[in-house]
Write an enzyme that holds these catalytic residues in place. Sequence first.
Site, short mmCIF file in Angstrom:
data_model
loop_
_atom_site.label_atom_id
_atom_site.label_comp_id
_atom_site.label_asym_id
_atom_site.label_seq_id
_atom_site.Cartn_x
_atom_site.Cartn_y
_atom_site.Cartn_z
N GLU A 1 -11.21 4.95 -5.26
CA GLU A 1 -11.66 2.73 -5.54
C GLU A 1 -12.14 3.10 -6.70
O GLU A 1 -12.53 3.69 -7.47
CB GLU A 1 -11.82 3.05 -5.11
CG GLU A 1 -12.06 3.32 -2.80
CD GLU A 1 -10.69 2.85 -2.26
OE1 GLU A 1 -10.54 1.46 -3.17
OE2 GLU A 1 -10.55 3.14 -1.87
N ARG B 1 1.05 -1.39 -0.15
CA ARG B 1 0.10 -0.23 0.45
C ARG B 1 1.05 1.11 0.25
O ARG B 1 1.82 1.14 0.91
CB ARG B 1 -0.63 -0.12 1.02
CG ARG B 1 -1.76 1.13 1.61
CD ARG B 1 -2.71 1.14 -0.01
NE ARG B 1 -3.66 2.35 0.95
CZ ARG B 1 -3.37 4.09 0.34
NH1 ARG B 1 -2.73 4.20 0.17
NH2 ARG B 1 -4.77 4.48 0.65
N ARG C 1 -1.33 -4.46 5.40
CA ARG C 1 -0.31 -4.50 4.11
C ARG C 1 0.81 -4.24 4.16
O ARG C 1 0.85 -3.35 5.46
CB ARG C 1 -1.67 -3.59 3.37
CG ARG C 1 -2.58 -4.04 2.75
CD ARG C 1 -3.43 -3.06 2.50
NE ARG C 1 -3.78 -1.91 2.89
CZ ARG C 1 -4.71 -1.12 2.70
NH1 ARG C 1 -5.62 -1.02 1.70
NH2 ARG C 1 -5.17 -0.27 3.44
#
Length: 155
Positions: free
Chosen positions: A57, A49, A101
């Site tokens: 998104e 990330r 992440r």
Amino acid sequence: MKTQLIFLFTFLFFFAQAQLQENTWYKVSKITDGDTFYVTSSSDKYKIRLIGIDAPETRNVGVKVRKEYFGTEAKIFVTQLLKNKKVKLTFDVQKTDRYGRVLAYVYLENGIFLNQYLVEKGYAVVSTFPPNVKYVEKFTQAERNARKLKLGMWK
């Protein structure tokens, strides 16, 4: 028993994350969206990330995450940059987030600082979460310039 399993999972999770080394080249294996992708190291796969930025998104996930304007364009742009390429990762204070992440600043083989580049081109916005704020000033200036020049999502 439940406590032992939680401890084992936590240990294995953090041990696996510790395998990634700073300033090492990793092959990109999959692009999720404009700010998240996977790299491989030996036989392991890690979800990366990008720190300090947020790309729109690309799809609806549950009730909280909704597909956003310019999400598809951001993913396509990142895919063109990363597909079948290698990236170098550097880290800030925290190495992982609450979702497991790996949090990273990413450099392309040609020297481009990906996190900043996406903001400069209007494919992401500044989104910092302390204590990971090493480049907040750079990202903020890049976003101001992208807005001023009406690049990417700011058209």
